[in-house]
Design an enzyme around this catalytic site. Structure first.
Site, PDB file in Angstrom:
ATOM      1  N   HIS A  34      -4.020   3.015  -3.469  1.00  0.00           N
ATOM      2  CA  HIS A  34      -4.181   2.469  -2.127  1.00  0.00           C
ATOM      3  C   HIS A  34      -3.512   1.113  -1.965  1.00  0.00           C
ATOM      4  O   HIS A  34      -2.660   0.952  -1.103  1.00  0.00           O
ATOM      5  CB  HIS A  34      -5.669   2.344  -1.786  1.00  0.00           C
ATOM      6  CG  HIS A  34      -5.935   1.546  -0.560  1.00  0.00           C
ATOM      7  ND1 HIS A  34      -5.790   2.066   0.701  1.00  0.00           N
ATOM      8  CD2 HIS A  34      -6.292   0.243  -0.387  1.00  0.00           C
ATOM      9  CE1 HIS A  34      -6.058   1.137   1.590  1.00  0.00           C
ATOM     10  NE2 HIS A  34      -6.364   0.012   0.960  1.00  0.00           N
ATOM     11  N   HIS A  89       0.837  -1.198   0.000  1.00  0.00           N
ATOM     12  CA  HIS A  89       0.000   0.000   0.000  1.00  0.00           C
ATOM     13  C   HIS A  89       0.879   1.258   0.000  1.00  0.00           C
ATOM     14  O   HIS A  89       1.258   1.747   1.053  1.00  0.00           O
ATOM     15  CB  HIS A  89      -0.914  -0.006   1.222  1.00  0.00           C
ATOM     16  CG  HIS A  89      -1.792  -1.215   1.296  1.00  0.00           C
ATOM     17  ND1 HIS A  89      -1.342  -2.447   1.751  1.00  0.00           N
ATOM     18  CD2 HIS A  89      -3.093  -1.402   0.966  1.00  0.00           C
ATOM     19  CE1 HIS A  89      -2.328  -3.322   1.690  1.00  0.00           C
ATOM     20  NE2 HIS A  89      -3.395  -2.728   1.224  1.00  0.00           N
ATOM     21  N   GLU A 115     -18.240  -4.076  24.159  1.00  0.00           N
ATOM     22  CA  GLU A 115     -17.408  -5.263  24.270  1.00  0.00           C
ATOM     23  C   GLU A 115     -16.190  -5.194  23.353  1.00  0.00           C
ATOM     24  O   GLU A 115     -15.091  -5.615  23.720  1.00  0.00           O
ATOM     25  CB  GLU A 115     -18.223  -6.525  23.943  1.00  0.00           C
ATOM     26  CG  GLU A 115     -19.415  -6.776  24.858  1.00  0.00           C
ATOM     27  CD  GLU A 115     -20.649  -5.970  24.489  1.00  0.00           C
ATOM     28  OE1 GLU A 115     -20.623  -5.287  23.430  1.00  0.00           O
ATOM     29  OE2 GLU A 115     -21.635  -6.003  25.238  1.00  0.00           O
ATOM     30  N   HIS A 166     -29.320 -14.875  24.183  1.00  0.00           N
ATOM     31  CA  HIS A 166     -28.277 -14.731  25.195  1.00  0.00           C
ATOM     32  C   HIS A 166     -27.569 -16.047  25.524  1.00  0.00           C
ATOM     33  O   HIS A 166     -26.668 -16.060  26.349  1.00  0.00           O
ATOM     34  CB  HIS A 166     -28.861 -14.141  26.474  1.00  0.00           C
ATOM     35  CG  HIS A 166     -29.133 -12.662  26.367  1.00  0.00           C
ATOM     36  ND1 HIS A 166     -29.895 -12.129  25.355  1.00  0.00           N
ATOM     37  CD2 HIS A 166     -28.722 -11.600  27.118  1.00  0.00           C
ATOM     38  CE1 HIS A 166     -29.961 -10.813  25.494  1.00  0.00           C
ATOM     39  NE2 HIS A 166     -29.254 -10.468  26.548  1.00  0.00           N
TER      40      HIS A 166
END
Lengths: 669, 669
Positions: A266, A31, A415, A477
């Protein structure tokens, strides 16, 4: 150190550009565009601000630099090489080749001076927050008036790709809430993305957004205006109780006449022709991989400055040692990643405490209290489930903008950032981070877990509510695939303890072991397991809990809450004159690390009648029961109902273990 | 429909509060606080704005309502019951019990009127964006002047927990960029979180933040001021080219004298005593589960309004049918989830096109072009990797704020939101969404994948760059654990095709199958596999590609790019008079769905000499090779080097397959 943008500065910036582009060209892979656009930022920061010593990448009070867009690795390799880190031009020529220390994306532990493994976008942004938290927390713990022995900044260079990732938003929100003023992000706004213009999918007002998060925002600054950027960096150093974001407008593939500002700059080499034209356009008269001697002479001044800075710090540390000898001992130990001699005394004292059934999450909570009394740098928290995860340690305070000495971190319902912050804290050094949520939500933080494993960080990931038995919250859950998914990550040690004793041993292992450990804990109470031998062999991953005869007819293998079912079934089978061996298998990874003799002792290869019991995905247990055994596990999602009822409905019962064992024996007869 | 906040409104609001609290109390499990705080918002929206017909939850032009904080399920169940959906009071009494249609968190497909499965935070926020995208895209495709046949709004009720999750930030940024003005979020700001005050970890200026994302922001509105909320909802309907956020300040556990505004009101029943005191405090004279007849009479007016609205729409649809008969046929077909008769003609025509080695991602790109020509509602995109994932379909335009007819979606670097948006699009109906990124980044979107599986959505997840062979990008980008992790999610069909033919068949399956399918595709070219039979049996998951004799001595099982290694090895083994059967196993799930006779035919149980070859985690392949076979796979992370070199370094070679097969045979002799 002149702040004016002179010819030498320009030479240095272009040297970074061409070294980067040359390396990508030689590898014919990589890159080039981002390093070419970011070269002025990298140069300004590294030449004028970054406190570091290239001769000692491990100096504890160095500033931290994270290249969040790890695909711009050649920018960092160029800076490391030019400022005098142990990264030779030959290694740069080996960019992206087997065995080199210049991999495609920056990897911690591979290249001297690379702080974090980056590439998966957004991670580096949140890692930087973890490093800034570590700095603030350790400064609060160890600094004394006149003795600012922990006093460094964290810088991260981030891209639009980083900012689009949710993990970065989570981290930005928390960084603002925590008011971490030694944290500075440089945002490379090049307006180009792989699919075209960033505005295809990214039109937010970044400055306003970060102000709303509680940041001080600078810019936009012209990406080639080193003085303006330096000015912003200087101002950022003076900001109080806010992290900073400096917006820099850059040109992807700067200097490439035909490819600048296009997505093609890129992710692929410029090509010999375009590279030659770029040399012409920027007036670069040097050959491939050639760094002008003036550039080397100038940039390697970093070695002198670094040696001086570290020597100053050493002098100050000597004074600190005199004034606060105990703190100095403790700080050195923390930085060395060592534990106090009696670190496990409190934990060991707990072993006789649990005669009644108790949830492994509750035992874990008590273990954490006992451990943190002695292992003060064991620190962390939960993604807003502290009371459920049993991770809040009373009396240790909260780490907040107003109370940096607090040791309980409130990550919020984030999280993913929690995992990446944990990585940043571990990467900083001096702390052993732990994090917690429900097992099912480990999915939210998998990219960070994977990097923890790849980086071999000493950190503890606590996951409670580890099966359908959590009950009424229902299938959304209830973890099914998570256990196997975690086990499948190389380098992660996953432990699902069966009772209080195994839980304490698991914590003992996790704190002593220099790598990432996952603890999988129950919501519900677990009875103490009756063992043939008084001690467990948890550190071996799997061991024989009980035998009902000389040679086993059948082996019952359980983990966590289901081990007791195996044991009940074995008692019943004994009444029918079937000798069932019960094996506890809390950790596949640890068991596999044992010598084959040990493993064959526990699971004799000729005994093919085997049954595994785990209230989780049945997939994967073929490893231990082979093609002839049987697996008692889940093949679909759970259901919303009380936990005890679910055990019966999904056939996690001693009766089912018993009858399954008998039918396996029947089949093999 | 009175807009004034009268006694009847108050009665309805309290009826929702107590029905919710009573149900949680009876279950002795659940979340009473949020429904009690959100009752006025739920009531105002459902009674005064939501266009829906409780007698027909599937009416296509209904407004969509998503309860993103799925733990507040009793709010939605109360609204559904009271407005006349097929949800009896007996079912409410069975809240969170086995076999009920009132699970702990709201689940699509279980309860009539529940649009999405929610609970894992942040998902519902992004699902709503998916629904709003679907509405805009279908409106652009099907509406004509004077015939606004697709014209509905999407509402989502979101919590601070939702806003903290990165997936919501990703969705907010994209929603603003796309200017979706029929999308309205109601943000329940109750200032309380499980660990204490939300400000522990969440201090951002939410209003300023969403303005920066490009939203029109209303409020803060007092949570009990129904008129003020109604006013904001009315204004939101008039906003042009911006999504809306209405900030509502509420009280968690409103009315509970001792538990309101405390974390304990969040996740546990109030207790009989507190519930009685709450009845007193709010002057609620009705018994448990009692809904006053005035409330029922008023709220069930929704049935009349709904019947009228649907009848009006049917009339308008009849006019549409007259004016645009072909569009009407197509729209009805899309809404019914059916495919045009000749849907696979273009795909089938491709089968003879690939005689030379070609990457499966490239074949997939061509398949997508062929398919979308006929299956116009197959629509999606990539998380900014379109050119690499081969997912951009030229000529179909970009879905942008200025060009809603465009069919290529630019998700930005937001894998997680992409997955959740796909779920929202699938949940909306009328579209078959596809999404794409690199396989390694499937980790970023796992929580959404899991919900796609649980919801059985017809959607296609494309993952390219499927092994270490992607090469120089290195271990950060090389998937190891991902394949097994995806296979471990119940309900997901994972397919890793071995060549062009299998890739085309995989696409055929994915479009025809009514469930989520994962396509795992190579970056590198794959040679065409030589098969005994001309056709593959991909739809059976595993099949015999070739035999080298009557009874196989050894079975070589491969997937994807490694199948050709098995085939080369088999040819070599034949020269040594070893009969090696080669089995292609592109999909474990499909193979396991076959009758045992078929499976035993492909993998005869008595042939234990087996070798699996897959350039991915070796874990899990014990399922097919048992305890006697051998697995050629990865046990650690990859490395940065050219792909062909990595194959040799990690021993994915025909020679290694051959010698491994011989040593397995030797061991079993």
């Amino acid at each position: 150190m002149a702040l004016s943008f002179g010819a030498l500065d320009q030479l240095c910036v272009n040297a970074i550009r061409f070294l980067s582009a040359d390396a990508v060209q030689k590898a014919n892979s990589g890159h080039p565009g981002v390093p070419m656009g970011q070269a002025p930022q990298g140069y300004a920061l590294w030449d004028r601000f970054l406190k570091h010593n290239p001769a000692n990448p491990d100096w504890p009070d160095r500033d931290r630099f994270i290249l969040s867009a790890g695909h711009a690795s050649m920018l960092l390799y160029s800076l490391l090489h030019m400022t005098g880190y142990d990264l030779s031009i030959d290694q740069i020529k080996q960019f992206r080749q087997w065995g080199s220390i210049t991999p495609g994306h920056t990897e911690r532990g591979v290249t001297p001076g690379v702080e974090m493994t980056t590439g998966p976008l957004g991670q580096g942004f949140a890692n930087a927050l973890g490093m800034a938290i570590a700095e603030k927390m350790m400064a609060a713990r160890y600094n004394h008036p006149g003795h600012e022995i922990i006093d460094h900044r964290t810088y991260a260079l981030v891209s639009d790709g980083d900012l689009q990732e949710g993990v970065a938003s989570e981290a930005a929100s928390l960084a603002g809430s925590l008011g971490l003023d030694k944290l500075t992000y440089i945002y490379d706004d090049n307006k180009i993305t792989i699919e075209g213009q960033t505005k295809l999918a990214f039109r937010e007002d970044v400055a306003a957004l970060f102000r709303a998060y509680g940041f001080k925002v600078f810019g936009p600054v012209d990406g080639n205006d080193i003085d303006a950027l330096s000015d912003a960096l200087k101002q950022a150093q003076a900001v109080y109780r806010k992290p900073s974001l400096i917006i820099v407008e850059t040109t992807l593939g700067y200097g490439a006449p035909n490819k600048a500002n296009t997505p093609s700059a890129h992710g692929e080499a410029l090509g010999e022709e375009e590279l030659a034209e770029t040399r012409q356009a920027l007036g670069w008269e040097y050959g491939a991989f050639e760094v002008p001697s003036e550039v080397t002479a100038h940039m390697r001044l970093a070695l002198e400055r670094g040696a001086q800075a570290e020597a100053d710090w050493n002098t100050r540390f000597a004074a600190y040692e005199d004034a606060y000898p105990q703190d100095a001992v403790s700080l050195k130990r923390d930085l060395a990643g060592e534990l106090p001699d009696d670190w496990d005394a409190g934990l060991n004292a707990l072993f006789d405490d649990f005669k009644d059934p108790i949830a492994s999450r509750a035992v874990s909570g008590q273990a954490l209290v006992a451990l943190t009394e002695r292992v003060d740098n064991l620190t962390g928290g939960s993604a807003d489930l502290g009371p459920s995860n049993n991770t809040r340690v009373m009396g240790r305070g909260s780490f907040q903008a107003e109370t940096y000495p607090g040791r309980n971190i409130h990550f919020g319902v984030r999280e993913h950032a929690m995992g990446a912050i944990s990585n940043g804290m571990a990467g900083h050094g001096g702390l052993i981070p732990y994090t917690a949520t429900y097992l099912v939500f480990s999915d939210y933080m998998r990219p960070a877990l994977r990097l923890a494993a790849m980086s071999r960080f000493h950190s503890v990931f606590i996951y409670t509510h580890d099966s359908i038995v959590l009950g009424e919250d229902g299938p959304t859950h209830q973890p099914i695939s998570q256990l196997l998914s975690l086990r499948s990550i190389p380098g992660l040690t996953v432990i699902r303890p069966a009772d209080a004793q195994e839980t304490l041993e698991a914590w003992h292992f996790a704190v002593a072991y220099d790598g990432p450990v996952v603890l999988v804990l129950s919501r519900q109470a677990l009875p103490p397991i009756q063992r043939m031998n008084e001690t467990t062999a948890l550190h071996r991953g799997g061991y024989v809990v009980s035998d009902h005869g000389d040679t086993p007819d059948v082996i019952l293998i359980g983990t966590g809450s289901e081990l007791s079912l195996a044991q009940q079934a074995a008692v019943e089978l004994a009444k029918e004159r079937v000798n069932a061996r019960v094996v506890s298998m809390p950790s596949w990874e640890l068991f596999h690390a044992q010598p084959v003799e040990y493993r064959n002792n526990v699971l004799p290869p000729d005994i093919r009648a085997r049954v595994s019991i785990e209230a989780s995905a049945s997939m994967g247990w073929e490893r231990y029961v082979g093609m002839d055994g049987a697996i008692i596990g889940m093949t679909g999602f759970g259901a919303s109902a009380p936990g005890p009822e679910l055990l019966v409905r999904f056939r996690f019962t001693a009766e089912n273990v018993q009858s399954t064992a008998l039918s396996v024996l029947e089949r093999l007869r």
